[in-house]
Design a protein around this motif. Structure first.
Motif, PDB file in Angstrom:
ATOM      1  N   LYS A  73      -7.795  -5.805  -8.761  1.00 25.92           N
ATOM      2  CA  LYS A  73      -7.388  -4.542  -8.143  1.00 25.92           C
ATOM      3  C   LYS A  73      -8.299  -4.205  -6.955  1.00 25.92           C
ATOM      4  CE  LYS A  73      -5.571  -0.629  -7.252  1.00 25.92           C
ATOM      5  NZ  LYS A  73      -4.222  -0.521  -6.710  1.00 25.92           N
ATOM      6  N   THR A  79      -3.474  -1.313  -0.711  1.00 30.41           N
ATOM      7  CA  THR A  79      -4.923  -1.363  -0.873  1.00 30.41           C
ATOM      8  C   THR A  79      -5.528  -2.349   0.121  1.00 30.41           C
ATOM      9  OG1 THR A  79      -4.798  -0.724  -3.193  1.00 30.41           O
ATOM     10  CG2 THR A  79      -6.763  -1.919  -2.510  1.00 30.41           C
ATOM     11  N   HIS A 103     -10.140  12.789   2.097  1.00 32.70           N
ATOM     12  CA  HIS A 103      -9.935  13.773   1.040  1.00 32.70           C
ATOM     13  C   HIS A 103     -10.437  13.182  -0.283  1.00 32.70           C
ATOM     14  CE1 HIS A 103      -7.938  16.539  -1.732  1.00 32.70           C
ATOM     15  NE2 HIS A 103      -7.860  17.375  -0.704  1.00 32.70           N
ATOM     16  N   ALA A 104     -11.086  14.020  -1.097  1.00 34.48           N
ATOM     17  CA  ALA A 104     -11.656  13.546  -2.354  1.00 34.48           C
ATOM     18  C   ALA A 104     -10.594  13.004  -3.306  1.00 34.48           C
ATOM     19  CB  ALA A 104     -12.432  14.673  -3.037  1.00 34.48           C
ATOM     20  N   GLY A 105      -9.344  13.406  -3.118  1.00 39.40           N
ATOM     21  CA  GLY A 105      -8.279  12.918  -3.987  1.00 39.40           C
ATOM     22  C   GLY A 105      -7.395  11.873  -3.326  1.00 39.40           C
ATOM     23  N   HIS A 157      -5.926   8.286  -1.848  1.00 39.67           N
ATOM     24  CA  HIS A 157      -5.704   7.003  -2.511  1.00 39.67           C
ATOM     25  C   HIS A 157      -6.918   6.098  -2.369  1.00 39.67           C
ATOM     26  CE1 HIS A 157      -3.196   3.518  -3.838  1.00 39.67           C
ATOM     27  NE2 HIS A 157      -2.501   4.469  -4.419  1.00 39.67           N
ATOM     28  N   ILE A 158      -7.476   6.008  -1.159  1.00 36.82           N
ATOM     29  CA  ILE A 158      -8.645   5.130  -0.985  1.00 36.82           C
ATOM     30  C   ILE A 158      -9.841   5.630  -1.798  1.00 36.82           C
ATOM     31  CG2 ILE A 158      -8.014   4.270   1.305  1.00 36.82           C
ATOM     32  CD1 ILE A 158     -10.132   6.165   2.501  1.00 36.82           C
ATOM     33  N   ALA A 159      -9.884   6.922  -2.075  1.00 37.38           N
ATOM     34  CA  ALA A 159     -11.036   7.469  -2.793  1.00 37.38           C
ATOM     35  C   ALA A 159     -10.943   7.252  -4.295  1.00 37.38           C
ATOM     36  CB  ALA A 159     -11.206   8.952  -2.493  1.00 37.38           C
ATOM     37  N   VAL A 160      -9.756   7.400  -4.850  1.00 40.16           N
ATOM     38  CA  VAL A 160      -9.683   7.366  -6.311  1.00 40.16           C
ATOM     39  C   VAL A 160      -8.693   6.377  -6.902  1.00 40.16           C
ATOM     40  CG1 VAL A 160     -10.515   9.730  -6.603  1.00 40.16           C
ATOM     41  CG2 VAL A 160      -8.062   9.324  -6.365  1.00 40.16           C
ATOM     42  N   ASP A 161      -7.847   5.766  -6.098  1.00 37.25           N
ATOM     43  CA  ASP A 161      -6.800   4.923  -6.676  1.00 37.25           C
ATOM     44  C   ASP A 161      -6.884   3.455  -6.288  1.00 37.25           C
ATOM     45  OD1 ASP A 161      -5.148   6.790  -8.212  1.00 37.25           O
ATOM     46  OD2 ASP A 161      -4.852   7.775  -6.284  1.00 37.25           O
ATOM     47  N   GLU A 162      -7.939   3.049  -5.601  1.00 34.94           N
ATOM     48  CA  GLU A 162      -8.011   1.657  -5.159  1.00 34.94           C
ATOM     49  C   GLU A 162      -9.260   0.970  -5.695  1.00 34.94           C
ATOM     50  OE1 GLU A 162      -7.225   1.671  -0.915  1.00 34.94           O
ATOM     51  OE2 GLU A 162      -5.240   2.539  -1.233  1.00 34.94           O
ATOM     52  N   LYS A 180     -18.617   3.081  -6.196  1.00 34.78           N
ATOM     53  CA  LYS A 180     -18.317   4.312  -5.485  1.00 34.78           C
ATOM     54  C   LYS A 180     -19.326   5.388  -5.832  1.00 34.78           C
ATOM     55  CE  LYS A 180     -14.798   7.586  -4.536  1.00 34.78           C
ATOM     56  NZ  LYS A 180     -15.023   7.181  -3.140  1.00 34.78           N
ATOM     57  N   ARG A 214     -10.780  13.024 -12.360  1.00 37.20           N
ATOM     58  CA  ARG A 214     -10.071  12.235 -11.347  1.00 37.20           C
ATOM     59  C   ARG A 214     -10.064  10.741 -11.653  1.00 37.20           C
ATOM     60  NH1 ARG A 214     -11.452  15.643  -6.214  1.00 37.20           N
ATOM     61  NH2 ARG A 214      -9.371  16.291  -5.589  1.00 37.20           N
ATOM     62  N   HIS A 245      -7.009   1.117 -11.543  1.00 34.21           N
ATOM     63  CA  HIS A 245      -6.860   1.767 -10.240  1.00 34.21           C
ATOM     64  C   HIS A 245      -8.071   2.614  -9.879  1.00 34.21           C
ATOM     65  CE1 HIS A 245      -2.683   0.496 -10.055  1.00 34.21           C
ATOM     66  NE2 HIS A 245      -2.668   0.730 -11.349  1.00 34.21           N
TER      67      HIS A 245
END
Lengths: 343, 343, 343, 343
Positions: free
Chosen positions: A229, C60, C80-82, C84-89, D101, D123, D130
């Motif tokens: 991932k 990603t 932004h803290a939420g 995609h690059i911050a929390v989903d990748e 991170k 979060r 992910h």
């Protein structure tokens, strides 16, 4: 007359059909779909062993992720100096392992042998923080020059690996081609011979873009899932990759495709025996032919539309070229190539 | 009888005094102090050229930061397979370059030569994204086996580097030892011979912990400053490192210390000529002696208190050992060592 | 009733047809094929500007490679803290940039605004080696919560970026959905508003696995090519990815697909207005609906077969859920969903 | 009047003497020396617990290596948004962890609290590939703004860490200053309160360049040794670093030095209470004073020779400045500073 790469050819019809059949309704993303779920059982059956299968879309990703999972940043990986991971992947393994060391070794016909590895090991003291710690041997099946490892050769390297606390990785970008020649069970040249992880290739042999990292022990999988991932290699619509792999294995398709490519290569080698000044550089055991040709012969072939790579710079009027065949290479192309080569 | 490493010896008195002299009042931290500010001029004078000087505290840091500054992640660095960056730094270069490839090459007496480099280059096609791009040659002066590069040898390698768009890095952990033997100006074997960046060592030759990365062109410095900080190598109380370097260069101290170490090594080599079964493995040109000794001789020496490294595993009753001398090695230790070796 | 993700839906028929049409004869591999060659002109036409286009297979990968190309290891990226690059990748950007810092900032409706960015910048002194150097702002269009950036908002952020020597990256995984709502030319919300690089998504909106990194200035492309290869994201049979992108743009298909998904989302939002206890958390401007539902309502929906994500843990009897629509979501699913929600 | 940093001051005489005493004869290099060997017992006695101690030369190295040992590349580290690792180390943690991170959180007086951490955790879904996986909380003792964590505060954060499978790291660059204020045993605010690893600082408090990574459980040490070497932080002449640490702990020197620095800071704070327009921004609990001053007062002080940092850009005629005191700050400097500030 495209002999540049098996990658230049397209997708086998059976695989294309399977991709399309997968395009129905909805399914979970990121590998939680039904087709991907079936792969584990399918591969376990093929390999006669419980395996752990992770689809990715490139051989470079498969190799780099597999090795990064097994080798720590302070580790070293012993491989042939001309292997794909050493010279054709832009240093992906060094990136994904966070700086592990690739130790490139020379060996006949693109292959490693125990004595070569043991000599190299002498430079790296076990347990000393100064030395990158040898953690894996990586071999390639079939090799970059068209030779293959026999079962005993693999087992011997595995013996050296185990004796030194290393894992054995096999880059099987052309695994089917090697297997088709050997005619043995997949297990014989993988886990039964001591292979710990296999980069199982399908793309070069008729898939659209589908490889699989196959681990033979659960404990070796570690954090692979996160690594895939984190490197952007977890496909959201994974089912379309998994569908390729499923069709590839179905009803022996993968070996039929590979056998055809190998047969074309054999015809090419046979034909080249009758070409003035042509000398095979390595045994032709899969779907690659490395041959020294007089420069004028090579030029004549290119002028007639043949495409292929120079494998080494020209020297003394001759060049080592590489010819790769595929499941879809027309037989006529071989005949034409030889005819023109004969001048 | 400590011949294990020049690192086993302490700090030269002149350098110790300078560190203590620096311990007065306040000064700016992180290299913005007055002593560090003087280094640029001092090094520029020594090298007869405007140079850019960055103190660090280890040779591994110097090498890895210097190379990471000049080589992109997709680059390749050509070096001797037995060089310090290849086998003794736990893969620091691979880490700091973010995965550049080290290509280890064999060469006599621990040295590279143009033909060796050119052969290796053939494997990496320029401009092809598949191949790590050769971006630097790294040589070591003096080498790991006690030999040195002469000016012409360096210039020849620099020629190959330039012809192929590569930079030339010199690992000068024992730069003073090489220079003391050559007796030339520092410029002659660095920028005038085409060296782009030098890891200038002082620790092994009498400092406490002080090395300097020396760039010979401003354009090569790039983001070095950020790299040093990001890797934790920007000392807050830098002045105490800089003070060591300043004292090291003052009044020729560095060459006096190195000359003494070299002289001791020469005596050792001379004495070994009279020891049964002792054979020097390489020319003794700096402060290291690599010698094959009968295992019983080595055992007798160790029993008598001599300490040194085995450089290779024992073979056929003999072992290649490494003896390193320092500015502070007592002359008496050499006499004793030879006496015991003679049995 | 699959509202879990647009990724759960398959491939639009027009795109499927194009992939199959590409499966003819041979072509060069690794992006040197004829279809990939046409993409530059096609995208340049769409964006009314000469652009530089690089297909990859995941969002990603697109984001991480784009940012790694523009941001040095010692850089910082404000997002932004939420996002995609911050929390989903899984930290892909940190990996591909070799350790650049992501600075996560809070902002209403998943969006950044100039004042938020400027406050954050105060913590990072320009030119100081101690501080990660702010090098890029990354925004997402449409956002993770279904809102969109208007042209003026983008231009304002671009102004802050330029004034501080930073680049502006847009994660356009749902770029078509935002564009369909805005109804403007693609140029208006990209390069004309100061966007330097766009991760152009197609997978979520009907492709099989195809994204494109689009640079708007040649100078920004730098070593992207090597980075893509080194990370295993250069597909050997690239033409099958490029064929998807070509079909996606052909005859406005991308906007038709996005408009349909947006319309379904609007219907969902409208229906939810009549559901007891349902409260939209953000404006519904694309194909995502974030809504607070009573836990019993959510449970009833799930029992009836609806699938969707909880966006936050339940609190005080209510949960924030996310509903995503796709080009292929059946209108009947919306009607059923609302009917069941009403109880 | 140097209040810029405790780093601007030199070396305490007792520590200087110990370094010089270490400069006798030979000893093993790279940490295998006799002084380094004694550290484990010494630190274990100080902490009333068996500890594992690794000297390095910078706080950045200590923090980045400690966290990289405990946090995988796919991990996340929760810390204060203004903490040293977040904004003052150029992203070293991101580099050494290979892309983990850092999640920067806001909290009063430079401190984290359980509720802040728990909100952030929402979060990142546990076990989902992910999301970067929260793996450590990092706190700083004393904080960047001169406040300190009390035992109960640390234990509460440790509780959140343990409940979520995370480790607790303490950046103790000014650990002695905090301890001197608290007056408790070192164990009370470290392992007994749930700290897993401590970056134990000495440089800012009178050493030349010496920090130690202190692990409180053997299992946490993992591959630290290799990481230190691979990053160039294994000093060859380590004994001179270890000698500093030994002297620092001897006879309570560390606490004497810290107490003196703290007392000077307290005098400064007290004096500022009488300065027009001066407002302390945070409680003064260690050796740092953050105070809002009218710009004209700050200018007058600078004109008179005082040096200090602006902590924030000026706003509305006032600026937040930072004043740091050291073991060697002359008491007279405080008196002068206050006198001038009063105008």
């Amino acid at each position: 007359m495209n002999f540049r790469s098996d990658n230049c050819y397209g997708v086998a019809p059976e695989i294309a059909d399977a991709v399309w059949a997968a395009n129905q309704g909805t399914d979970s993303s990121y590998g939680d779909d039904r087709i991907t779920a079936r792969l584990k059982a399918r591969f376990s059956e093929i390999f006669d062993h419980e395996v752990y299968v992770y689809p990715v879309i490139s051989g470079t990703a498969a190799n780099a992720l597999a090795l990064a999972t097994l080798v720590p940043p302070h580790g070293a990986i012993l491989c042939h100096a001309g292997s794909h991971i050493a010279v054709d992947e832009c240093g992906a393994v060094e990136l994904f392992t966070h700086g592990a060391k690739l130790v490139g070794l020379e060996g006949a016909n693109g292959k490693l042998a125990p004595a070569i590895v043991e000599t190299a090991l002498a430079r790296f003291e076990k347990g000393s923080v100064h030395h990158p710690q040898p953690s894996a041997i990586s071999i390639i099946q079939a090799t970059e020059v068209g030779s293959i490892y026999h079962r005993g050769e693999i087992a011997a390297l595995s013996g050296v690996a185990r004796a030194n606390g290393m894992k054995l990785h096999m880059d099987g970008a052309r695994f089917a081609n090697a297997l088709a020649t050997l005619g043995c069970a997949p297990a014989e040249i993988t886990w039964r011979a001591g292979v710990d992880v296999l980069s199982f290739g399908a793309t070069k042999n008729g898939a659209m873009g589908a490889e699989a990292v196959v681990f033979f022990a659960k404990g070796d999988v570690r954090d692979f899932d996160y690594r895939r991932k984190k490197s952007g290699h977890l496909m959201s619509k994974m089912r379309f990759v998994s569908a390729q792999l499923e069709a590839y294995l179905d009803d022996g398709l993968w070996l039929k495709l590979a056998s055809r490519a190998n047969a074309i290569a054999a015809q090419l080698a046979e034909g080249l025996a009758g070409v003035d000044g042509a000398n095979l550089a390595h045994p032709v055991e899969a779907n690659e032919v490395l041959v020294h040709l007089p420069d004028e012969t090579a030029a004549r072939l290119r002028k007639a539309g043949a495409v292929f790579y120079d494998w080494e710079p020209p020297r003394a009027g001759r060049t080592l070229i590489r010819l790769v065949t595929s499941f879809a290479t027309p037989a006529q192309d071989v005949a034409n190539f030889i005819r023109i080569a004969k001048g």
